[in-house]
Motif scaffolding. Structure first.
Motif, PDB file in Angstrom:
ATOM      1  N   TRP A 162       0.840  -1.205   0.000  1.00 15.40           N
ATOM      2  CA  TRP A 162       0.000   0.000   0.000  1.00 15.40           C
ATOM      3  C   TRP A 162       0.876   1.256   0.000  1.00 15.40           C
ATOM      4  O   TRP A 162       0.591   2.215  -0.735  1.00 15.40           O
ATOM      5  N   CYS A 179      -7.668   2.580   4.833  1.00 16.22           N
ATOM      6  CA  CYS A 179      -7.261   2.394   3.438  1.00 16.22           C
ATOM      7  C   CYS A 179      -6.239   1.269   3.288  1.00 16.22           C
ATOM      8  O   CYS A 179      -6.265   0.532   2.303  1.00 16.22           O
ATOM      9  N   GLN A 218       2.187   2.210  -3.352  1.00 15.19           N
ATOM     10  CA  GLN A 218       1.122   2.728  -4.217  1.00 15.19           C
ATOM     11  C   GLN A 218       0.975   1.928  -5.509  1.00 15.19           C
ATOM     12  O   GLN A 218      -0.070   1.382  -5.790  1.00 15.19           O
ATOM     13  N   ASP A 260      -6.989   3.376  -2.402  1.00 15.48           N
ATOM     14  CA  ASP A 260      -6.381   4.694  -2.513  1.00 15.48           C
ATOM     15  C   ASP A 260      -7.238   5.696  -1.734  1.00 15.48           C
ATOM     16  O   ASP A 260      -8.476   5.630  -1.804  1.00 15.48           O
ATOM     17  N   TYR A 304      -9.637   1.835  -6.143  1.00 14.50           N
ATOM     18  CA  TYR A 304     -10.309   3.120  -5.918  1.00 14.50           C
ATOM     19  C   TYR A 304     -11.746   2.960  -5.437  1.00 14.50           C
ATOM     20  O   TYR A 304     -12.466   3.950  -5.286  1.00 14.50           O
ATOM     21  N   ARG A 343      -3.025   0.263  -5.837  1.00 12.75           N
ATOM     22  CA  ARG A 343      -4.176   0.469  -4.963  1.00 12.75           C
ATOM     23  C   ARG A 343      -5.457   0.505  -5.792  1.00 12.75           C
ATOM     24  O   ARG A 343      -5.454   0.897  -6.958  1.00 12.75           O
TER      25      ARG A 343
END
Length: 279
Positions: free
Chosen positions: A120, A226, A123, A232, A189, A187
């Motif tokens: 995470w 998250c 990214q 994200d 959405y 990530r």
């Protein structure tokens, strides 16, 4: 010399194989292990020595029986498979991510959560051989600090990473995409409403919060949610909106979120819902 700390997640267990096993044990007469082994493309001995013990560790299969049946949690997984199979990957991800919070001896869960958090933080990353080795090294280093042991006493390897990636491939929306001979992690959405609510439930339990009392979404709280969801931050509001529409407290549900002047965004869960309530 101290006892070695094992963080390994074996790689024979995949979501597709678990789905076949759930179907198998959810029948009235689950006695043909050869058939489920054939479906899983594994030998019966691999099922019995590797896959079944792992599912017992997750409290999916019963212990102390030659031909195990489904536990109550296993029956929940089977119900998810029947009613909303797209959620099964997130059910197991949630289970693997949080298990060590409730049972610290399940150290493979700690390793799973650690790798998830590291991904995470990256990214988006190509999961090359070198990148996987870096994840192994970072996880061993973190475990060495946590358990106060030399890195040589930490059992975690490239195959452990392979075991973790098996579960991440099962998420929907996906966080893994093929790119040539490699895969790319990125990530997502959006997360489905049941998955969002269960992550908030984990937060209430982890932090000893009282159900019904608002949790204000400071940056560290947002990051915690998250990370659990591999989401994200730009997708959090939309996912929370969808969860509120689905389980709106004002319409007899149990989830709410909004803004409060001077304090900012908040979330609220008035009970700890079972997965079966969320389907």
């Amino acid at each position: 010399m101290g006892k070695r700390v094992t963080l390994h997640l074996q790689q024979n267990t995949t979501l597709e194989r678990v789905a076949a096993i759930l179907d198998f044990f959810n029948t009235d007469c689950p006695d043909d292990l050869e058939q489920v082994a054939l479906t899983c493309n594994l030998g019966v001995s691999v099922l019995q020595k590797n896959v079944f013990p792992f599912l017992r560790n997750l409290s999916i299969l019963e212990k102390c029986t030659k031909t195990p049946g489904l536990t109550p949690q296993g029956k929940i997984a089977a119900a998810i498979l029947q009613e909303n199979p797209d959620l099964l990957g997130d059910f197991f991800h949630s289970l693997l991510y949080k298990l060590h919070l409730e049972q610290p001896e399940k150290r493979f869960s700690w390793a799973y959560a650690m790798v998830v958090q590291k991904l995470w933080n990256r990214q988006e990353v190509v999961l090359s051989t070198a990148e996987k080795k870096s994840l192994v090294g970072e996880t061993i280093e973190a475990a060495s600090l946590k358990y106060q042991l030399p890195s040589s006493d930490i059992a975690f390897s490239d195959t452990s990473i392979a075991g973790i990636l098996n579960w991440l491939r099962g998420l929907s929306p996906s966080v893994m995409e093929s790119q040539g001979k490699s895969e790319v992690f990125s990530r997502r959405y959006f997360c489905a409403a049941p998955v969002v609510v269960k992550s908030v439930d984990t937060l209430y339990k982890q932090q000893g919060r009282t159900y019904g009392v608002k949790i204000f979404l400071k940056e560290d709280i947002k990051d915690t949610i998250c990370q659990m969801l591999l989401l994200d931050p730009t997708g959090l509001e939309g996912s929370l909106d969808n969860a509120k529409r689905t389980y709106d407290y004002d319409c007899g549900g149990f989830f709410d979120w909004g803004y409060e002047g001077g304090y900012g965004q908040w979330i609220a869960l008035n009970q700890s819902p079972e997965w079966t309530q969320l389907l």
